[in-house]
Enzyme design. Structure first.
Site, PDB file in Angstrom:
ATOM      1  N   GLY A  55       0.783  -1.245   0.000  1.00 55.86           N
ATOM      2  CA  GLY A  55       0.000   0.000   0.000  1.00 55.86           C
ATOM      3  C   GLY A  55       0.806   1.281   0.000  1.00 55.86           C
ATOM      4  O   GLY A  55       0.272   2.357  -0.277  1.00 55.86           O
ATOM      5  N   ASP A 113      -5.154   2.156  10.922  1.00 58.65           N
ATOM      6  CA  ASP A 113      -6.593   1.970  11.114  1.00 58.65           C
ATOM      7  C   ASP A 113      -6.829   1.357  12.502  1.00 58.65           C
ATOM      8  O   ASP A 113      -6.820   2.066  13.505  1.00 58.65           O
ATOM      9  CB  ASP A 113      -7.123   1.099   9.967  1.00 58.65           C
ATOM     10  CG  ASP A 113      -8.623   0.877  10.008  1.00 58.65           C
ATOM     11  OD1 ASP A 113      -9.321   1.624  10.714  1.00 58.65           O
ATOM     12  OD2 ASP A 113      -9.110  -0.054   9.330  1.00 58.65           O
ATOM     13  N   PHE A 162     -14.286   3.662   3.918  1.00 55.01           N
ATOM     14  CA  PHE A 162     -13.277   2.868   3.225  1.00 55.01           C
ATOM     15  C   PHE A 162     -12.730   3.662   2.050  1.00 55.01           C
ATOM     16  O   PHE A 162     -13.462   4.041   1.145  1.00 55.01           O
ATOM     17  CB  PHE A 162     -13.835   1.521   2.762  1.00 55.01           C
ATOM     18  CG  PHE A 162     -12.733   0.552   2.452  1.00 55.01           C
ATOM     19  CD1 PHE A 162     -12.164  -0.214   3.462  1.00 55.01           C
ATOM     20  CD2 PHE A 162     -12.226   0.435   1.167  1.00 55.01           C
ATOM     21  CE1 PHE A 162     -11.111  -1.087   3.197  1.00 55.01           C
ATOM     22  CE2 PHE A 162     -11.172  -0.434   0.889  1.00 55.01           C
ATOM     23  CZ  PHE A 162     -10.626  -1.194   1.907  1.00 55.01           C
ATOM     24  N   VAL A 163     -11.419   3.904   2.091  1.00 53.18           N
ATOM     25  CA  VAL A 163     -10.800   4.734   1.062  1.00 53.18           C
ATOM     26  C   VAL A 163      -9.853   3.909   0.198  1.00 53.18           C
ATOM     27  O   VAL A 163      -9.281   2.920   0.649  1.00 53.18           O
ATOM     28  CB  VAL A 163     -10.041   5.923   1.691  1.00 53.18           C
ATOM     29  CG1 VAL A 163     -11.002   6.864   2.387  1.00 53.18           C
ATOM     30  CG2 VAL A 163      -8.961   5.456   2.656  1.00 53.18           C
ATOM     31  N   ARG A 175      -5.238   0.780  -6.611  1.00 51.37           N
ATOM     32  CA  ARG A 175      -3.980   1.349  -6.097  1.00 51.37           C
ATOM     33  C   ARG A 175      -3.450   2.443  -7.013  1.00 51.37           C
ATOM     34  O   ARG A 175      -2.694   3.315  -6.594  1.00 51.37           O
ATOM     35  CB  ARG A 175      -2.905   0.261  -5.979  1.00 51.37           C
ATOM     36  CG  ARG A 175      -3.198  -0.814  -4.945  1.00 51.37           C
ATOM     37  CD  ARG A 175      -1.921  -1.587  -4.633  1.00 51.37           C
ATOM     38  NE  ARG A 175      -2.146  -2.866  -3.973  1.00 51.37           N
ATOM     39  CZ  ARG A 175      -2.295  -3.028  -2.670  1.00 51.37           C
ATOM     40  NH1 ARG A 175      -2.297  -1.979  -1.869  1.00 51.37           N
ATOM     41  NH2 ARG A 175      -2.470  -4.228  -2.149  1.00 51.37           N
TER      42      ARG A 175
HETATM   43  P1  IMP Z   1      -4.795  -1.855  10.647  1.00 52.17           P
HETATM   44  O1  IMP Z   1      -3.940  -3.067  10.888  1.00 52.17           O
HETATM   45  O2  IMP Z   1      -6.239  -2.093  10.940  1.00 52.17           O
HETATM   46  O3  IMP Z   1      -4.270  -0.588  11.293  1.00 52.17           O
HETATM   47  O4  IMP Z   1      -4.850  -1.592   9.114  1.00 52.17           O
HETATM   48  C1  IMP Z   1      -3.759  -1.454   8.366  1.00 52.17           C
HETATM   49  C2  IMP Z   1      -4.017  -1.959   6.970  1.00 52.17           C
HETATM   50  O5  IMP Z   1      -5.400  -2.201   6.663  1.00 52.17           O
HETATM   51  C3  IMP Z   1      -3.559  -0.900   6.022  1.00 52.17           C
HETATM   52  O6  IMP Z   1      -2.177  -1.030   5.762  1.00 52.17           O
HETATM   53  C4  IMP Z   1      -4.432  -1.139   4.834  1.00 52.17           C
HETATM   54  O7  IMP Z   1      -3.833  -2.080   3.993  1.00 52.17           O
HETATM   55  C5  IMP Z   1      -5.698  -1.711   5.371  1.00 52.17           C
HETATM   56  N1  IMP Z   1      -6.764  -0.677   5.459  1.00 52.17           N
HETATM   57  C6  IMP Z   1      -7.328  -0.172   6.560  1.00 52.17           C
HETATM   58  N2  IMP Z   1      -8.268   0.750   6.266  1.00 52.17           N
HETATM   59  C7  IMP Z   1      -8.284   0.831   4.913  1.00 52.17           C
HETATM   60  C8  IMP Z   1      -9.053   1.623   3.978  1.00 52.17           C
HETATM   61  O8  IMP Z   1      -9.904   2.458   4.303  1.00 52.17           O
HETATM   62  N3  IMP Z   1      -8.774   1.392   2.662  1.00 52.17           N
HETATM   63  C9  IMP Z   1      -7.837   0.514   2.224  1.00 52.17           C
HETATM   64  N4  IMP Z   1      -7.104  -0.230   3.071  1.00 52.17           N
HETATM   65  C10 IMP Z   1      -7.324  -0.070   4.403  1.00 52.17           C
HETATM   66 MG    MG Z   2      -1.456  -1.739   3.500  1.00 50.96          MG
END
Ligand code: IMP
Ligand code: MG
Length: 198
Positions: A55, A113, A162-163, A175
């Protein structure tokens, strides 16, 4: 986050993206500021930039081209496997190769997130005994945080939507959009929804 009334969704993406949340030019301006902060904080240090695949691809490229510092670059691959339930499992798909012991590390991710990814990656990195680790994320979504993780450099705070775009995906798509946009909920419910995403 100010809404980008001046940035309509390009025609090609109108069926899938409901609005542009952060425009190309907003991203460009913000990254020069982040780079300046990192440059100030790591002046005179031998920096290792560790970026999480996939990402960060666009953000990383734009960020490091503004860093006038001696640095080395490495990647870690982390994938989050969703088994259809809310619970997720992290899988490492690529390990770090550079030695970060005693080094200054900037860890780059696309979005903070729930914090589960960075929590796990930070624990793993700390075992390698770097001198210090600072976290840099393009986006921060505080609404769903479950782990106590904070980022030192944050591009933009975003609402709980969701973005996609500028490196961020839904089911590995979108992407390549040059902006960050909000994905229409009906797309997430549609045929592209699969179990792997990062
Ligand atoms: P976390 O482990 O929940 O903090 O999320 C981290 C990963 O979840 C990010 O590196 C993204 O790949 C994915 N992610 C979380 N929210 C989004 C979103 O709104 N769009 C796309 N990917 C997301
Ligand atoms: Mg990611």
């Amino acid at each position: 986050m100010s809404s980008s009334r001046l940035s309509p969704v390009p025609r090609r993406w109108r069926n899938e993206i409901s609005r542009v949340l952060i425009s190309e030019s907003q991203i460009r301006r913000r990254i020069t500021v982040l780079a300046r902060e990192i440059q100030r904080d790591f002046h005179g240090r031998d920096l290792v930039v560790v970026s999480l695949l996939n990402g960060t691809v666009m953000f990383l490229a734009d960020l490091i081209r503004h860093l006038e510092l001696p640095l080395r670059l490495d990647f870690m691959g982390v994938s989050s496997y969703r088994d259809g339930t809310e619970s997720r499992q992290l899988i490492y798909t690529k390990e770090l190769r550079l030695d970060v012991k005693g080094r200054d590390v900037v860890l780059v991710d696309d979005i903070l997130d729930t914090g589960k990814t960075l929590h796990s990656v930070l624990a793993k990195l700390r075992q390698l005994k770097p001198r210090r680790i600072k976290v840099c994320v393009l986006l921060e979504k505080s609404a769903r945080r479950v782990e106590r993780v904070r980022a030192d450099y944050i591009g933009f705070h975003v609402p709980d939507e969701f973005v996609v775009g500028y490196g961020l995906d839904f089911a590995e798509r979108y992407r390549n959009l040059p902006f960050v946009g909000v994905l229409k909920p009906e797309v997430r419910a549609g045929p592209y929804s699969t179990s792997f995403s990062m």
